[in-house]
Scaffold this motif. Structure first.
Motif, mmCIF file in Angstrom:
data_model
loop_
_atom_site.group_PDB
_atom_site.id
_atom_site.type_symbol
_atom_site.label_atom_id
_atom_site.label_comp_id
_atom_site.label_asym_id
_atom_site.label_seq_id
_atom_site.Cartn_x
_atom_site.Cartn_y
_atom_site.Cartn_z
ATOM 1 N N CYS A 1 61.619 -110.042 11.187
ATOM 2 C CA CYS A 1 61.318 -111.138 10.685
ATOM 3 C C CYS A 1 62.268 -112.275 10.957
ATOM 4 C CB CYS A 1 61.501 -111.082 9.141
ATOM 5 S SG CYS A 1 59.966 -109.851 8.500
ATOM 6 N N PRO B 1 58.595 -116.657 4.437
ATOM 7 C CA PRO B 1 58.295 -115.855 3.328
ATOM 8 C C PRO B 1 56.669 -115.894 3.344
ATOM 9 C CG PRO B 1 60.086 -116.932 2.391
ATOM 10 C CD PRO B 1 59.861 -117.687 3.871
ATOM 11 N N GLU B 2 56.194 -116.998 3.595
ATOM 12 C CA GLU B 2 54.699 -117.134 3.571
ATOM 13 C C GLU B 2 54.136 -116.137 4.607
ATOM 14 O OE1 GLU B 2 56.391 -120.192 1.235
ATOM 15 O OE2 GLU B 2 56.438 -119.669 3.375
ATOM 16 N N ARG C 1 55.551 -113.864 6.299
ATOM 17 C CA ARG C 1 55.833 -112.502 6.139
ATOM 18 C C ARG C 1 54.801 -111.784 5.059
ATOM 19 N NH1 ARG C 1 62.135 -111.303 5.226
ATOM 20 N NH2 ARG C 1 61.238 -109.447 4.420
ATOM 21 N N HIS C 2 54.439 -112.498 4.261
ATOM 22 C CA HIS C 2 53.336 -111.798 2.905
ATOM 23 C C HIS C 2 52.113 -111.622 3.747
ATOM 24 C CE1 HIS C 2 50.970 -111.580 -0.418
ATOM 25 N NE2 HIS C 2 50.095 -112.358 0.159
ATOM 26 N N VAL C 3 51.621 -112.482 4.821
ATOM 27 C CA VAL C 3 50.513 -112.226 5.247
ATOM 28 C C VAL C 3 50.499 -110.901 6.509
ATOM 29 C CG1 VAL C 3 48.398 -113.005 6.705
ATOM 30 C CG2 VAL C 3 49.597 -114.444 4.965
ATOM 31 N N GLU D 1 52.612 -108.409 6.704
ATOM 32 C CA GLU D 1 52.974 -107.089 6.374
ATOM 33 C C GLU D 1 51.850 -106.561 5.429
ATOM 34 O OE1 GLU D 1 55.890 -107.897 2.425
ATOM 35 O OE2 GLU D 1 56.661 -107.830 4.537
ATOM 36 N N TYR D 2 50.628 -107.203 5.103
ATOM 37 C CA TYR D 2 49.683 -106.779 4.347
ATOM 38 C C TYR D 2 49.034 -105.665 5.126
ATOM 39 C CZ TYR D 2 46.386 -106.835 0.425
ATOM 40 O OH TYR D 2 46.059 -106.255 -0.629
ATOM 41 N N SER E 1 44.896 -110.246 1.650
ATOM 42 C CA SER E 1 46.190 -111.295 1.354
ATOM 43 C C SER E 1 46.132 -112.226 0.694
ATOM 44 C CB SER E 1 47.063 -111.309 2.668
ATOM 45 O OG SER E 1 46.567 -112.100 3.407
#
Length: 821
Positions: free
Chosen positions: A142, A149-150, A152-154, A156-157, A211
């Motif tokens: 990353c 962070p936004e 990363r959230h998508v 790693e879904y 996500s």
């Protein structure tokens, strides 16, 4: 614990896997052993095909972060190798998977290659207990990519668990999701036909939707069958949240896997059939371009949605109308301009008026036809080039000759470009139909076949010619040959049956442009080119009709029967290269004068775009100024047409068509490897198993079955190679077998063993040395009549003695004349 005695599997099971578990890689969905990257290229050999085992790529380990993103490749070796001996392989596999972390191990520890340079060092040595944890490597990735962070959230879904994507699909999905998470608004994915564009699109949509990154999605395609099949197949997990934008859909025919019964599965529809109002409660919509747009304002269903209703639009086959700035289809994309838009195509289109890359940008990922064949995910092909005499050498009409309609034929030389454009030779249709039929009779009369014709009129004539050529079947089964073109509603109704592997009929489809794209003909084994094709885009679309690989249905390769030298495009240096901004000049562009005829007249009689209507083509007043000049002459059987030459071409070991004869190609390859006859004879004599040597030669591009077909002699592989490469007088297998039978060689063996040898000699005469070298030969008649395999081997005194007798037999079979035992 003596690690030197461990096999590679022992090293993995007893040392590497425990080290991974200790480091926190304890989820079964994170550790993949023997992960297949490439199943191995399929090689066509004559009338059969097999996978090249040398091209199979399997990583010993691929480690995934949260069962989602490939993160690590590990290559293992036994302890007799150095710890870093597998690093070159690991780097290669990591490059395919687009991951930065590679490891090599022999059980003593790990060599760790970190392409992110997080520690400032590229490669380091680690003890077994120092293997990094999933979270540590994920943080490095990353930071290396600079993800917020936004993002990363998508990113790693998880995927939908429907099935595991292939490596290139993983790359396409992850790169697209990452780009959208970084707020890129236009995305282009280029993936060859048959590589799973729709499934890739499904996984992209799934992750973005689940996500929460995208809430309302529109999937656009240009063929009704594409939408219906997508809804009941790849997009099935969306059921309940998904609907089709069409007021006229009736469902799709399905087969119950348990009973085999056919039934109609209803599709959820978002448009009320009576009011034409759209239900806006769904989250995922699928639609034809044509179903939501039209020339009348009330036909533009898409305008019932607000411009910001959708936040993601996926455009399938975006090389077609959506790439044209002036098209109604592009108007849909413009209307929803605030949405993120993904274009999917196998063939990026670049002309002065139409450009995918101008609109969508450069591709985030490309997976080409050539790469798909090389990996073993797409079917390879062989090419049969047939040159007809009137095409090749031209034809000039006698002075004052008239055609069937009474028109005086213009006095000039007509050649391949004119055929079926300005000149119709009915005898030519019959010759083409006869060659197609000849091929099918020699292979499979019911192999799905698409014949690409010059226009609708040509497709109609070819349907008739092929029906006549196959009258023994067509008489009772009139749908054996059908015309599927834009002006033929009855034929278009047969399209679904043609592409359905469970439907026998139609077998042969004659078409012009209608079936060039978007037709999922999974079992199509023969593509016939009788059309002047100069466009790289069109050529790749047409070839894509045959590239789907269905080993479960017996489809491992396909044939291109080329009457127009269209396959010269394979030699174009840009074929399957990375998409570039290449302009294809149109007919009115002064840079490239138009080929005859000019653009079709405005009234195409209901034909699909790009197809010409039936009937004579006319343009402007003639030289006499008294009316239109006839541009197409129809000549009956008074002019004969014959095959001038024919050549079969195969893909070589490097994925390129062999342009010279197979005899020349084999001679060059064999003499390059063995610079003298003596060296080849020595290699043959030294080989414990002749089959292994022959397999090695085939892997290097020596196509023995195809070569035997071209030479036309029933020769042993040994004699075939000697004859072709060194012009040695050959013996047939039967002649070699009879020479051995005449000599009293095997007197030291008992009566049963001698009977076994006698049967093996006959097997050699019938099938070749590969058959007798396999232990399976003991399980087939007539050897089974002599006893069980164990009893037969025992008659020689055991396995070793049996193999010694087999080696003696081979020495006798291949002994030079005059030097026999």
């Amino acid at each position: 614990m003596d690690k030197k005695k461990f096999s590679e599997t022992d090293i993995c099971d007893k040392l590497i896997t425990p080290a991974l578990t200790q480091a926190g890689w304890d989820n079964i969905e994170q550790i993949y052993r023997e992960y297949t990257l490439r199943p191995g290229r399929v090689v066509v050999r004559g009338h059969s095909a097999s996978r090249d085992k040398r091209s199979v790529l399997r990583a010993d380990y691929v480690l995934f972060y949260k069962a989602n993103i490939p993160l690590v490749v590990i290559e293992a070796k036994d302890n007799n190798h150095a710890m870093g001996a597998g690093m070159a392989q690991a780097i290669n596999y990591a490059d395919l998977l687009n991951v930065p972390f590679s490891f090599s191990s022999n059980g003593d520890g790990f060599v760790f290659r970190d392409a992110t340079l997080a520690s400032g060092v590229l490669e380091t040595n680690l003890a077994l207990e120092q293997f990094p944890s999933p979270s540590e490597l994920w943080e490095r990735l990353c930071a290396w990519k600079g993800w917020s962070p936004e993002v990363r959230h998508v990113a790693e879904y998880p995927y939908s668990p429907s099935k595991t994507p292939r490596y290139y699909q993983l790359n396409a999905i992850n790169l697209t999701v990452e780009a959208i998470a970084r707020r890129q608004q236009r995305i282009l994915l280029v993936m060859a036909t048959g590589t799973g564009k729709t499934y890739t699109a499904f996984q992209i949509i799934w992750r973005l939707w689940k996500s929460g990154a995208k809430k309302r999605i529109l999937f656009l395609a240009d063929r009704n069958i594409l939408i219906d099949q997508t809804m009941v197949n790849d997009f099935r997990p969306f059921k309940g949240a998904m609907a089709k934008l069409s007021p006229n859909a009736k469902g799709i025919e399905r087969v119950d896997a348990g009973t085999g019964n056919h039934f109609i599965e209803d599709l959820d529809l978002a448009v009320n059939k009576s009011t034409k109002l759209v239900d806006k409660s769904y989250e995922i919509y699928l639609s034809l371009y044509q179903a939501v747009s039209g020339t009348e304002e009330e036909q533009n269903i898409y305008k019932q949605f607000s411009p910001d209703f959708f936040d993601l639009i996926v455009v399938d086959e975006c090389h077609r109308g959506s790439a044209d700035e002036d098209s109604a289809w592009r108007a849909i994309l413009t209307y929803f301009g605030s949405a993120t838009q993904i274009g999917l195509t196998a063939t990026p289109k670049e002309t002065k008026e139409i450009s995918n890359t101008d609109y969508f940008g450069e591709p985030v990922y490309t997976y080409s036809l050539r790469q798909g064949i090389e990996d073993g995910y797409l079917a390879p092909y062989k090419v049969i080039r047939v040159d007809l005499d009137k095409d090749t050498f031209g034809w000039r009409p006698p002075e004052g000759m008239t055609d069937k309609l009474g028109h005086v034929i213009e006095d000039r030389i007509y050649n391949a470009i004119d055929m079926n454009r300005k000149l119709v030779l009915e005898a030519r249709d019959e010759v083409v139909a006869a060659k197609i039929t000849e091929y099918l009779k020699a292979t499979d009369r019911f192999a799905k076949t698409i014949v690409f014709c010059e226009d609708i009129d040509h497709a109609s004539r070819m349907r008739q010619a092929l029906s006549n050529a196959n009258a023994d079947i067509s008489r009772d089964h009139p749908k054996y040959v059908v015309q599927i073109t834009g002006d033929n509603p009855e034929g278009k109704l047969e399209l679904d049956n043609f592409i359905d592997p469970e439907k026998t009929y139609p077998v042969i489809a004659t078409t012009s442009k209608l079936m060039s794209t978007g037709v999922d003909a999974q079992t199509c084994k023969l593509i016939v080119l009788d059309q002047n094709i100069k466009s790289m885009t069109l050529f790749k679309q047409i070839i894509g009709r045959g590239t789907r690989l269905r080993e479960d249905l017996g489809k491992t390769w396909f044939t291109i029967l080329d009457f127009k030298r269209a396959t010269d495009i394979f030699a174009d240096k840009n074929f399957d290269g990375d998409p570039v901004q290449i302009y294809e000049p149109r007919g009115d562009d002064p840079v490239d004068p138009p080929e005859p005829p000019a653009d079709p007249p405005p009234d195409t009689g209901g034909a699909a775009p790009g197809e010409w209507p039936a009937g004579p083509i006319t343009t402007g007043p003639g030289e006499g100024g008294g009316g239109p000049e006839v541009k197409r002459y129809i000549v009956g059987g008074m002019v004969t047409v014959a095959v001038a030459r024919e050549r079969v071409q195969y893909l070589n070991a490097h994925g390129k068509l062999i342009t010279e004869s197979l005899r020349d190609y084999t001679r060059i390859n064999l003499t390059r490897r063995y610079d003298s006859l003596d060296k080849f004879l020595q290699a043959w004599s030294d080989a414990d198993r002749k089959a292994a040597l022959l397999q090695e030669l085939e892997n290097q591009g020596v196509l023995l079955d195809a070569l035997a077909d071209e030479v036309g002699k029933d020769l042993d592989a040994f004699d075939l190679l000697l004859y072709v490469a060194w012009n040695m007088p050959p013996l047939t297998r039967r002649e070699r077998a009879n020479r051995v039978k005449k000599r009293n060689v095997f007197t030291q063996y008992g009566p049963v063993a001698r009977q076994v040898i006698e049967a093996l000699i006959d097997k050699y005469a019938d099938e070749g040395v590969q058959t007798i070298e396999s232990m399976d030969v003991l399980n087939v008649p007539p050897l089974t009549d002599l006893g069980s395999p164990v009893e037969l081997v025992r008659s020689f005194g055991g396995r070793d003695h049996y193999l010694q007798a087999l080696q003696l037999l081979e020495r006798e079979l291949y002994a030079p004349q005059g030097l026999q035992h």
